[in-house]
Design a protein around this motif. Sequence first.
Motif, PDB file in Angstrom:
ATOM      1  N   ASP A  70     102.791  74.295  96.609  1.00  0.00           N
ATOM      2  CA  ASP A  70     103.081  73.224  95.645  1.00  0.00           C
ATOM      3  C   ASP A  70     102.132  73.310  94.451  1.00  0.00           C
ATOM      4  OD1 ASP A  70     105.117  72.272  97.205  1.00  0.00           O
ATOM      5  OD2 ASP A  70     103.930  70.687  98.147  1.00  0.00           O
ATOM      6  N   GLU A  71     100.859  73.584  94.735  1.00  0.00           N
ATOM      7  CA  GLU A  71      99.879  73.704  93.654  1.00  0.00           C
ATOM      8  C   GLU A  71     100.193  74.905  92.760  1.00  0.00           C
ATOM      9  OE1 GLU A  71      97.084  71.815  92.718  1.00  0.00           O
ATOM     10  OE2 GLU A  71      98.251  70.386  93.911  1.00  0.00           O
ATOM     11  N   ARG A  74     103.101  74.003  90.589  1.00  0.00           N
ATOM     12  CA  ARG A  74     102.648  73.060  89.554  1.00  0.00           C
ATOM     13  C   ARG A  74     101.890  73.786  88.455  1.00  0.00           C
ATOM     14  NH1 ARG A  74      98.148  70.959  88.242  1.00  0.00           N
ATOM     15  NH2 ARG A  74      97.067  71.802  90.077  1.00  0.00           N
ATOM     16  N   GLU A  77     104.197  75.587  86.116  1.00  0.00           N
ATOM     17  CA  GLU A  77     104.833  74.661  85.173  1.00  0.00           C
ATOM     18  C   GLU A  77     103.872  74.290  84.046  1.00  0.00           C
ATOM     19  OE1 GLU A  77     105.954  71.499  87.751  1.00  0.00           O
ATOM     20  OE2 GLU A  77     107.779  72.509  88.482  1.00  0.00           O
ATOM     21  N   GLU A  78     102.593  74.079  84.384  1.00  0.00           N
ATOM     22  CA  GLU A  78     101.607  73.755  83.354  1.00  0.00           C
ATOM     23  C   GLU A  78     101.450  74.896  82.352  1.00  0.00           C
ATOM     24  OE1 GLU A  78      98.002  72.861  85.358  1.00  0.00           O
ATOM     25  OE2 GLU A  78      98.586  70.812  85.910  1.00  0.00           O
TER      26      GLU A  78
END
Length: 655
Positions: A70-71, A74, A77-78
């Motif tokens: 998940d990290e 994320r 996406e950043e």
Amino acid sequence: MRRSADIDALQHVLSAALGSGAPVCPLARLGHDTGSFAALDRAVFERPTLIGGGAPYHPSSPAPTPHALDELVRRAEELDVAQILVPHVRRGDDTGALRAAGFVPLATEREGVVRLTGDVDEVLRARVGAQRLQDLRRRDLALSHEATWERIPLGELDGSPWARDAFVRLHQRRAERDGGHGCLYNAEALDALAHGALADRTEMLVRRRENTVLQAGLIAMSHTGRGIYSLTQAVDHDDPAVRRDLRAATVYRLCLDARRSGLEWVHLGRGDVHHMRRLGADLFIPLDHWLRAPDLVPPEDGGAEPELSEFAAPPVTGVPVPGPARFRHVPRFDTIDLSSNTSPFLGAAGEYPHLDTTELAATYLNTISTLPGHGGVEALGPDHVLFSSGSVDGVMLLLTALTSPGERVCVTPPTFPLYAHFAHLLRLPVVEVPLYGDDLTQLDTERILAADPRVTILCDPNNPVGTRHDPEQVRDLLVRGHGLVVIDEAYVEFSENPSYAGLIGRHENLIVLRTLSKAWGLASARCGIALAQPGIIEALRRVQVPFGFTNASQHAVRDRLTNSRPVLAGVQRIRAERDRMASVLAEHPAVARVFPSETNFLFVRLHKHERVMDQLRGAGILVADTGRVIPDTCRITIGDRRANTALLEALSSAL
């Protein structure tokens, strides 16, 4: 290098090599790893990708946990990066989270490990043969005369700028030879590694002749303190043969140094299995890159275990593979195992056996596929193979896993008595359909089919007679029968007629049992092999005791399979001596008949049976008395010339 903290440290090294704050680059930037992506669309190959690991600085990445994944998503996406790669994940890891997140596996090279189970030369002699060992020693000795061998702790690299510069230069040349992609072992990467969390466990290896550096590489101690990883090696030479020679000598030297330091393994990194095997590797771990890209569709199989065969007994269908055997594909050589409640103070014998026998199964299939009469075996894979504690154990396993109380088992006397013995113990009715014909080679197929057994067990070549069954009758049972046909081929290597192993891929109801106790000379290792469709193998695995195939047995089997020349020579000697003894015994006045044999024994009918057996016992000679099965008979194993001469002398004394 399997800890998440180590992978985080290596990601900093990768970022330094890329000259960015995050490990983002096109797949094309990963140098020699690009071959795994050759089938991808060019847009995928060149698109910026977030690398979720420290490639190429580590042997393999642990599969990320759901939280870590998940990290990673994320962060992508950043960074506005549409593509994510988790490189070099061991296929035995739990990859469920990767699949659920839409990642697609792409097979890449395997990683190889040399496990040091004793004296290095003895270990390598068993694995690669005496001639290859002599070659490795010769190369190491020649290099030691012309070049120094230095190990520089990476934390002290600032004091050896010449080594740093040579390392960078050689790796740049290697990258150019590999296709001109950017070198990820550049000065920035090396500095980040030398000043990072792994510096105290990492050393630079240097070979130099006077002021010329011939070779530079990195090794790292595992966090367990039990082995070393060879992270990279680069050689100052354009000749591939010279580079191979230097690599081979380096691996040999690493093994010697590691064993003297009390270490248990040397990790060779990734590469060609055949080449790593010639360096002494005996563990090969399949790897996959896991890539998430807009253009890729995840596979539908979900990585599940093989489906159970329809022949699995009802209780077996409702239970999983027992206990630790569920994790048999997870190598544990570089983990700290605090799960098994064993003693940490009494050496390797205090550990449970390795459960992942995938590579050993592949080695077995590769070896027997080269034998005469084994056409079709090359189409089988490790999923078709189960190792057991002797082939007799395989009989018990299959009767337990594939039958229910009350279902019939058919045997064809005269035959190996433990088939019926195990069936009776499991409350399975036994139907006896005797062999017939002058040489006891004929099956009464109509009676067998009429009995409609759940399992028919054929001993072929037959024990105790030594003859082969009619192959057309065996195939008739396979095609027309509703149940399983089990063929025990304990003696097939002594036969000049084909094995049935090559038919496994064509028949769902065929199981072939093999052993390494006879022709392969490993009776003390207790190694049996079951060959069958994957669904049957999966059923057998669910009832098998997890640790029955010991590490010592696995090492003995691997060493014998990779050095089969003495075995084949031994089979030829036994065949020749069998034929000689058959001729002599046929003319002996104590012998009424010698049956034809395709085994390593002779089935003999005697005159004055009891008197002859008493005389042999009195002479200290043991033969199998089969008089209760077929009157006046015995089974004589073919020994060496001295033992066989003693037998003939004792027979003459019985007259």
